[in-house]
Design a protein around this motif. Structure first.
Motif, mmCIF file in Angstrom:
data_model
loop_
_atom_site.group_PDB
_atom_site.id
_atom_site.type_symbol
_atom_site.label_atom_id
_atom_site.label_comp_id
_atom_site.label_asym_id
_atom_site.label_seq_id
_atom_site.Cartn_x
_atom_site.Cartn_y
_atom_site.Cartn_z
ATOM 1 N N ARG A 10 -20.913 5.874 -55.464
ATOM 2 C CA ARG A 10 -20.978 4.815 -54.453
ATOM 3 C C ARG A 10 -20.118 3.649 -54.903
ATOM 4 O O ARG A 10 -20.195 3.192 -56.044
ATOM 5 C CB ARG A 10 -22.434 4.377 -54.278
ATOM 6 N N ARG A 40 -16.849 7.773 -45.862
ATOM 7 C CA ARG A 40 -17.881 6.832 -45.417
ATOM 8 C C ARG A 40 -19.280 7.321 -45.763
ATOM 9 O O ARG A 40 -20.165 6.554 -46.066
ATOM 10 C CB ARG A 40 -17.811 6.646 -43.897
ATOM 11 N N ARG A 41 -19.487 8.644 -45.665
ATOM 12 C CA ARG A 41 -20.807 9.228 -45.914
ATOM 13 C C ARG A 41 -20.704 10.289 -47.003
ATOM 14 O O ARG A 41 -19.680 10.963 -47.137
ATOM 15 C CB ARG A 41 -21.348 9.860 -44.637
ATOM 16 N N GLU A 43 -22.008 13.155 -47.091
ATOM 17 C CA GLU A 43 -21.795 14.484 -46.528
ATOM 18 C C GLU A 43 -20.327 14.761 -46.199
ATOM 19 O O GLU A 43 -19.934 15.912 -46.024
ATOM 20 C CB GLU A 43 -22.653 14.688 -45.281
#
Length: 133
Positions: A10, A40-41, A43
């Motif tokens: 992150r 962004r995510r 996943e």
């Protein structure tokens, strides 16, 4: 098939990732540039990493394994939970084997599945399952 390990962490609102297997010499001597990207995510990291790998290699036959860097406390909790789940599954397997042995022993003595269910506190269906194995 080439397997690429990707490390993601992150970074503010983004998931930054690095692909250590993909490097190139930097203009400064003794340094290498490591292939990196962002998503962004969490996943989306694997898909974005595939795109970066494709830009660097043109290798279409790849597998991406993403490893997420988690805070120490979270990493410890996840590891402990996985260990406990594994021990729990092993204990359940052992319990089932012992019940199966008990059911088989009682069946060999001529008891009905209904009687065995009552004696062992199991449903008739469970006794039938344990008898079939």
């Amino acid at each position: 098939m080439t397997v690429y390990d990707v490390t993601s962490y992150r970074d503010g609102p983004w998931w930054t990732f690095e692909i250590p297997a993909l490097t190139s010499p930097a203009p400064a001597k003794g340094r290498n540039i490591v292939a990196m990207g962002q998503a962004r995510r969490a996943e989306d990291v694997a898909r974005e990493a595939r795109d970066v790998i494709d830009l660097w290699t043109d290798d279409g036959d790849i597998e991406v394994r993403v490893h997420y860097a988690l805070p120490d406390g979270v990493e410890t909790a996840v590891h402990s939970a996985a260990e406990r789940e594994e021990r729990g599954r092993a204990a359940l397997d052992e319990a089932a084997a012992l019940r199966r042995k008990a059911v088989q022993e009682l069946r060999s003595q001529g008891l009905s599945q209904a009687d065995i269910a009552t004696l062992l506190g199991l449903s008739r269906q469970r006794v039938q399952q344990l008898s079939a194995v």
